[in-house]
Design an enzyme around this catalytic site. Structure first.
Site, PDB file in Angstrom:
ATOM      1  N   LYS A  69       0.859  -1.189   0.000  1.00 13.16           N
ATOM      2  CA  LYS A  69       0.000   0.000   0.000  1.00 13.16           C
ATOM      3  C   LYS A  69       0.885   1.225   0.000  1.00 13.16           C
ATOM      4  CE  LYS A  69      -3.996   2.067   0.736  1.00 13.16           C
ATOM      5  NZ  LYS A  69      -3.661   2.993  -0.350  1.00 13.16           N
ATOM      6  N   LYS A 105       5.091   1.986  -2.985  1.00 11.90           N
ATOM      7  CA  LYS A 105       5.154   3.397  -3.409  1.00 11.90           C
ATOM      8  C   LYS A 105       5.369   3.455  -4.906  1.00 11.90           C
ATOM      9  CE  LYS A 105       4.835   7.478  -1.518  1.00 11.90           C
ATOM     10  NZ  LYS A 105       4.074   7.843  -0.301  1.00 11.90           N
ATOM     11  N   THR A 189      -4.439  12.833   6.643  1.00 13.30           N
ATOM     12  CA  THR A 189      -3.045  12.861   7.093  1.00 13.30           C
ATOM     13  C   THR A 189      -2.838  14.020   8.066  1.00 13.30           C
ATOM     14  OG1 THR A 189      -2.403  11.894   4.993  1.00 13.30           O
ATOM     15  CG2 THR A 189      -0.643  12.870   6.312  1.00 13.30           C
TER      16      THR A 189
HETATM   17  P1  NAD Z   1       1.109  18.367  -1.966  1.00 14.28           P
HETATM   18  O1  NAD Z   1       1.637  18.234  -3.335  1.00 14.28           O
HETATM   19  O2  NAD Z   1      -0.361  18.550  -1.780  1.00 14.28           O
HETATM   20  O3  NAD Z   1       1.847  19.566  -1.186  1.00 14.28           O
HETATM   21  C1  NAD Z   1       3.236  19.670  -1.074  1.00 14.28           C
HETATM   22  C2  NAD Z   1       3.551  21.083  -0.610  1.00 14.28           C
HETATM   23  O4  NAD Z   1       4.958  21.184  -0.332  1.00 14.28           O
HETATM   24  C3  NAD Z   1       3.226  22.168  -1.645  1.00 14.28           C
HETATM   25  O5  NAD Z   1       2.646  23.264  -0.988  1.00 14.28           O
HETATM   26  C4  NAD Z   1       4.620  22.537  -2.193  1.00 14.28           C
HETATM   27  O6  NAD Z   1       4.646  23.852  -2.693  1.00 14.28           O
HETATM   28  C5  NAD Z   1       5.425  22.400  -0.921  1.00 14.28           C
HETATM   29  N1  NAD Z   1       6.887  22.327  -1.121  1.00 14.28           N
HETATM   30  C6  NAD Z   1       7.589  21.627  -2.033  1.00 14.28           C
HETATM   31  N2  NAD Z   1       8.896  21.879  -1.874  1.00 14.28           N
HETATM   32  C7  NAD Z   1       9.016  22.736  -0.828  1.00 14.28           C
HETATM   33  C8  NAD Z   1      10.104  23.367  -0.183  1.00 14.28           C
HETATM   34  N3  NAD Z   1      11.357  23.133  -0.580  1.00 14.28           N
HETATM   35  N4  NAD Z   1       9.864  24.211   0.865  1.00 14.28           N
HETATM   36  C9  NAD Z   1       8.590  24.431   1.273  1.00 14.28           C
HETATM   37  N5  NAD Z   1       7.514  23.841   0.697  1.00 14.28           N
HETATM   38  C10 NAD Z   1       7.739  23.031  -0.338  1.00 14.28           C
HETATM   39  O7  NAD Z   1       1.621  17.051  -1.193  1.00 14.28           O
HETATM   40  P2  NAD Z   1       1.041  16.424   0.163  1.00 14.28           P
HETATM   41  O8  NAD Z   1       0.129  15.314  -0.195  1.00 14.28           O
HETATM   42  O9  NAD Z   1       0.610  17.505   1.070  1.00 14.28           O
HETATM   43  O10 NAD Z   1       2.372  15.742   0.740  1.00 14.28           O
HETATM   44  C11 NAD Z   1       3.304  16.448   1.554  1.00 14.28           C
HETATM   45  C12 NAD Z   1       4.183  15.447   2.292  1.00 14.28           C
HETATM   46  O11 NAD Z   1       3.354  14.598   3.096  1.00 14.28           O
HETATM   47  C13 NAD Z   1       5.000  14.516   1.419  1.00 14.28           C
HETATM   48  O12 NAD Z   1       6.227  14.216   2.051  1.00 14.28           O
HETATM   49  C14 NAD Z   1       4.143  13.259   1.368  1.00 14.28           C
HETATM   50  O13 NAD Z   1       4.901  12.103   1.055  1.00 14.28           O
HETATM   51  C15 NAD Z   1       3.641  13.257   2.795  1.00 14.28           C
HETATM   52  N6  NAD Z   1       2.441  12.446   2.996  1.00 14.28           N
HETATM   53  C16 NAD Z   1       1.314  12.699   2.286  1.00 14.28           C
HETATM   54  C17 NAD Z   1       0.172  11.936   2.529  1.00 14.28           C
HETATM   55  C18 NAD Z   1      -1.131  12.228   1.852  1.00 14.28           C
HETATM   56  O14 NAD Z   1      -2.151  11.647   2.265  1.00 14.28           O
HETATM   57  N7  NAD Z   1      -1.200  13.095   0.882  1.00 14.28           N
HETATM   58  C19 NAD Z   1       0.219  10.886   3.456  1.00 14.28           C
HETATM   59  C20 NAD Z   1       1.405  10.672   4.182  1.00 14.28           C
HETATM   60  C21 NAD Z   1       2.505  11.450   3.926  1.00 14.28           C
END
Ligand code: NAD
Length: 406
Positions: A69, A105, A189
């Protein structure tokens, strides 16, 4: 030499957990090798008629506890190393949360901002076509991650179902509601991280009134920030990939989210003062929430972190060097495999609803999520106290024990 570096760094936590549990490393060394990874060439027709190819991957890291997953990411810097490392972390996250899954992943190396919506749809469908034999509702289940969302999950699910010749909603989670998505998945999350912090806040010495800095203002960062503000925390700084804004008196999260989601740069927000996004981790605050990419807190900036508590909503935001520096400084870190597990937990609820053809009420989903996050959070925190180790070490010890039980 970036290749393999992230994965071998991640393995150090496995080594350490095995040592603390008194296990012979030979017994767990299989977990240093991904079970299977597929690399695919994804070729699509652009709107102008030209063909363009992208490289993509999907990793099933370990299926010992059930189907694998994990999310699918669209990012111009994605790599095989990153995908396998994220799948390794998913393996430990699912075990820690006691979900019936192994870790997986996927990613496509692409800058989605450079593609039109129709090109993105073709890319999503073609990726699924290439992976049809590799994924499946009982084999490997996909979900959203960076730059992917419910719409992308809908395209991929539709493509899988079309090839399979039957509706197969359980191949993906995080889908649109009218395609078998679940209530409560969108903010799961951020909400999971919120429940965790609230449950542990007395032990951590934070609470309503505490100052929070959030790095990354996408799905995860926005939901966490909104919930924290509603609970009385003060969000003093926020960044995204294009800039940052701060206000020591507190930023208005609803207004900032509306501003950013209409396409405006965060730095132009009238309720704050712009500053360099690279400085966000050094902001004067009580709680730092990295919610962007891997390795944003490093040996170079960790010593300048002023927060007392870090809630890792991103996967792998701290390098091992940063982790050591911050532990030595007495900063409490709620690790990614615990803090961001709300997403996969509600994904599990969605998968169960799809398989049983049920629809659960939002309040029930929130309550089940809250209980699971609190239960696992307390287990990690108590083990860390008892063994005098970091919460990360305790989380890996608990997860490894579960993985070995199968
Ligand atoms: P997203 O694409 O919705 O948002 C990512 C954000 O990070 C954006 O606002 C982007 O502009 C910002 N960003 C990118 N590079 C950056 C930097 N150098 N400095 C500051 N901001 C920066 O993605 P998301 O789903 O919110 O995921 C964010 C993190 O959470 C990732 O590491 C992802 O693996 C993790 N995550 C996501 C989920 C989920 O359900 N979406 C679950 C577990 C973990």
């Amino acid at each position: 030499m970036r290749q393999r570096t992230l994965l071998s760094q991640a393995h150090l936590h496995l080594h350490e957990a095995a040592q603390r549990l008194g296990l012979d490393f030979e017994k767990v060394s299989y977990l240093c090798i991904p079970e299977e990874t597929m690399q695919v060439r994804v070729t699509i027709a652009l709107d102008n008629g030209a063909q363009k190819s992208f490289v993509g991957w999907r990793c099933r890291y370990d299926s010992g506890r059930g189907p694998t997953k994990g999310g699918v990411r669209f990012h111009p810097q994605s790599s095989l190393d990153e995908v396998e490392t994220l799948a390794f972390w998913m393996t430990f996250k699912c075990a820690l949360l006691d979900l019936p899954y192994g870790g997986g992943k996927g990613a496509i190396r692409v800058d989605p901002a450079k593609l039109s919506r129709t090109e993105l749809e073709r890319l999503s469908r073609e990726y699924m076509k290439r992976l049809f034999e590799f994924v499946g509702p009982e084999r490997d289940i996909i979900a959203p991650d960076i730059n992917t969302n419910a719409t992308v999950m809908g395209w991929m699910t539709d493509e899988y179902s079309r090839i399979a010749g039957r509706p197969s909603p359980a191949v993906a989670t995080g889908k649109p509601l009218d395609m078998g998505g679940s209530q409560g998945r969108e903010d799961a999350t951020g909400r999971g991280g919120f429940y965790l912090l609230r449950r542990l806040e007395k032990d951590l010495g934070v609470g309503p009134g505490s100052r929070v800095a959030v790095q990354g203002f996408g799905n995860v960062g926005q939901h966490m920030a909104l919930l924290l503000q509603e609970a009385g925390y003060k969000i003093v700084a926020v960044s995204d990939s294009r800039g940052a804004t701060r206000n020591a008196g507190g930023l208005d999260m609803r207004a900032l989210a509306a501003h950013k989601n209409s396409g405006n740069p965060i730095a132009a927000f009238s309720g704050g003062t712009p500053f360099d996004a690279d400085d966000l981790v050094e902001e004067d605050c009580d709680v730092l929430v990295p919610a962007a990419l891997e390795c944003t807190v490093t040996g170079d900036n960790a010593a300048h972190v002023r927060a007392r508590v870090i809630v890792e909503l991103a996967n792998g935001p701290l390098t091992n060097g940063a982790d050591s520096i911050l532990n030595a400084k007495g900063v409490t870190i709620l690790p990614d495999i615990l803090a961001n597990a709300g997403g996969v937990t509600v994904s599990w609820f969605e998968w169960e609803q799809n398989r049983a053809n049920e629809k659960w009420a939002l309040e029930d989903i929130h309550e089940k999520l809250r209980q699971r996050m609190e239960d696992r959070g307390v287990a990690v925190f108590e083990l860390a106290r008892e063994k005098k180790v970091s919460c990360r070490s305790a989380a890996y010890m608990l997860a490894l024990r579960t993985l070995l039980k199968k």
